[in-house]
Design an enzyme around this catalytic site. Structure first.
Site, PDB file in Angstrom:
ATOM      1  N   CYS A 143      -4.049   7.239   5.937  1.00  0.00           N
ATOM      2  CA  CYS A 143      -2.942   7.360   4.992  1.00  0.00           C
ATOM      3  C   CYS A 143      -2.531   8.827   4.927  1.00  0.00           C
ATOM      4  O   CYS A 143      -3.365   9.684   4.606  1.00  0.00           O
ATOM      5  CB  CYS A 143      -3.336   6.865   3.601  1.00  0.00           C
ATOM      6  SG  CYS A 143      -2.014   7.058   2.379  1.00  0.00           S
ATOM      7  N   ARG A 198       1.400  -1.390  13.229  1.00  0.00           N
ATOM      8  CA  ARG A 198       2.222  -0.641  12.280  1.00  0.00           C
ATOM      9  C   ARG A 198       1.385   0.325  11.463  1.00  0.00           C
ATOM     10  O   ARG A 198       1.435   1.534  11.657  1.00  0.00           O
ATOM     11  CB  ARG A 198       2.975  -1.618  11.360  1.00  0.00           C
ATOM     12  CG  ARG A 198       4.172  -1.007  10.624  1.00  0.00           C
ATOM     13  CD  ARG A 198       3.823  -0.130   9.445  1.00  0.00           C
ATOM     14  NE  ARG A 198       3.150  -0.828   8.362  1.00  0.00           N
ATOM     15  CZ  ARG A 198       2.707  -0.234   7.267  1.00  0.00           C
ATOM     16  NH1 ARG A 198       2.856   1.079   7.095  1.00  0.00           N
ATOM     17  NH2 ARG A 198       2.071  -0.921   6.329  1.00  0.00           N
ATOM     18  N   ASP A 199       0.580  -0.186  10.567  1.00  0.00           N
ATOM     19  CA  ASP A 199      -0.210   0.671   9.683  1.00  0.00           C
ATOM     20  C   ASP A 199      -1.210   1.503  10.469  1.00  0.00           C
ATOM     21  O   ASP A 199      -1.527   2.634  10.090  1.00  0.00           O
ATOM     22  CB  ASP A 199      -0.930  -0.209   8.650  1.00  0.00           C
ATOM     23  CG  ASP A 199      -1.459   0.588   7.474  1.00  0.00           C
ATOM     24  OD1 ASP A 199      -0.867   1.628   7.144  1.00  0.00           O
ATOM     25  OD2 ASP A 199      -2.468   0.169   6.887  1.00  0.00           O
ATOM     26  N   ASN A 250      -8.024   1.120   8.407  1.00  0.00           N
ATOM     27  CA  ASN A 250      -8.377  -0.163   7.817  1.00  0.00           C
ATOM     28  C   ASN A 250      -9.647  -0.682   8.471  1.00  0.00           C
ATOM     29  O   ASN A 250     -10.028  -0.257   9.565  1.00  0.00           O
ATOM     30  CB  ASN A 250      -7.255  -1.172   8.070  1.00  0.00           C
ATOM     31  CG  ASN A 250      -5.998  -0.815   7.325  1.00  0.00           C
ATOM     32  OD1 ASN A 250      -5.995  -0.757   6.108  1.00  0.00           O
ATOM     33  ND2 ASN A 250      -4.929  -0.562   8.060  1.00  0.00           N
ATOM     34  N   HIS A 285      -6.763  -5.664   1.446  1.00  0.00           N
ATOM     35  CA  HIS A 285      -6.465  -4.654   2.469  1.00  0.00           C
ATOM     36  C   HIS A 285      -7.410  -3.485   2.194  1.00  0.00           C
ATOM     37  O   HIS A 285      -7.183  -2.705   1.271  1.00  0.00           O
ATOM     38  CB  HIS A 285      -4.998  -4.235   2.310  1.00  0.00           C
ATOM     39  CG  HIS A 285      -4.547  -3.141   3.243  1.00  0.00           C
ATOM     40  ND1 HIS A 285      -3.645  -3.357   4.255  1.00  0.00           N
ATOM     41  CD2 HIS A 285      -4.847  -1.825   3.291  1.00  0.00           C
ATOM     42  CE1 HIS A 285      -3.400  -2.218   4.880  1.00  0.00           C
ATOM     43  NE2 HIS A 285      -4.138  -1.268   4.318  1.00  0.00           N
TER      44      HIS A 285
END
Length: 311
Positions: free
Chosen positions: A243, A14-15, A252, A210
């Site tokens: 982002c 997802r991210d 990440n 995170h």
């Protein structure tokens, strides 16, 4: 004393993938999740239920969840920032619904306005009915606190600002609070200061880190959290991610890199590193580039494997 076990929540599907410019087929996303769970990951953030206008990469959310085979003990999370998103997740047949949902707020007013076009207080008010409805449906709710260590618009973010939103999350009933370094500027003492504020309101089992690795601080920040007893972290296979509202922010921290350091510290996380590297190589091949994970690249080089096409 460090914890004996660490839980990793894999957020790559997802991210990690949401900001990819090229469309990633649902079949590839499904294959990635299945490889990750085969490698031993038990907490996986699979997709998001957001407007395809804003995040077209996640428009196949239903197709992905319907196509997955979930082994016993594996939990799926999805991002649902509003009631419409939650309703989409709950519309799935029971066997394919997620186990938990994620909402997100910012520690910075400037980021909240740029990211979701409302103030922090307004965002919490919007999330409250989502939390209540998710609980009524039997789902756990995780809250992610973005820009907890720094903001691309505001700059420094104080521990007081972090605690203000943590307190707000607690007030609306979220079950878990994740402290997120969205732009990767956090350093160990600052991270510990933010974590201390979260731990004032949530038990350690419901607090996680995170960390984006923009400035190469993510592993150091994880070690700083381990020293406090925090033992849950979001990670992204192959270092996927970024982002869209934070220019220059990288992915990440790579799951492979975290698993490697945990193994070196004799901390169990239940993940097979070789199978994980294979999963990272797979999705990197789909995307047509090498993994961002240093451990992934090192293991593949040792095997004599080049990663440039899907396999």
């Amino acid at each position: 004393m460090h914890p004996a076990h660490v839980t990793l929540c894999e957020v790559g599907p997802r991210d990690g993938l949401q900001n990819e410019a090229q469309p990633v087929p649902a079949a590839a996303k499904i294959a990635l999740v299945q490889r990750l769970q085969a490698a031993g990951l038990r907490e996986i953030e699979v997709t998001s239920f957001v407007s395809p206008k804003w995040v077209p990469q996640m428009a196949d959310n239903t197709e992905v969840l319907m196509g997955l085979q979930r082994p016993a003990g594996v939990r799926y999370a999805v991002l649902t920032p509003n009631l419409k998103g939650l309703e989409g997740a709950l519309a799935l047949p029971a066997a394919h619904r997620p186990d938990e949902v994620v909402v997100f707020g910012a520690a910075s007013e400037a980021f909240s306005q740029r990211n979701i076009n409302c103030s922090i207080d307004e965002s919490l008010a919007r999330f409250a009915p989502v939390v209540a409805a998710a609980h009524e449906a039997g789902l756990k709710v995780r809250a992610a606190l973005s820009c907890a260590l720094g903001c691309p618009y505001q700059g420094e973010v104080s521990a007081d600002e972090v605690e203000r939103v943590v307190r707000g999350f607690k007030a609306i009933g979220v079950d878990h609070c994740g402290i997120a370094d969205t732009i990767g500027v956090g350093t160990p003492r600052k991270v510990q200061a933010a974590m201390e504020r979260a731990l004032k309101h949530f038990p350690v089992v419901e607090v996680s880190g995170h960390f984006h690795d923009t400035y190469g601080q993510a592993l150091a920040n994880i070690l700083a959290c381990l020293e406090m007893g925090v033992h849950s972290f979001d990670t992204s296979v192959a270092g996927l991610g970024g982002c869209p509202y934070a220019k220059g922010a990288t992915g990440n921290v790579a799951t492979e890199d975290v698993v490697f350091i945990l193994r070196g510290m004799d901390i169990d996380c239940g993940v097979d590193l070789d199978a994980l590297v294979d999963a990272g190589a797979y999705i990197s091949g789909v995307l047509g580039r090498p993994p961002a994970s240093r451990v992934g690249r090192a293991v593949l080089a040792k095997r004599g494997v080049a990663v440039n096409v899907a396999s």
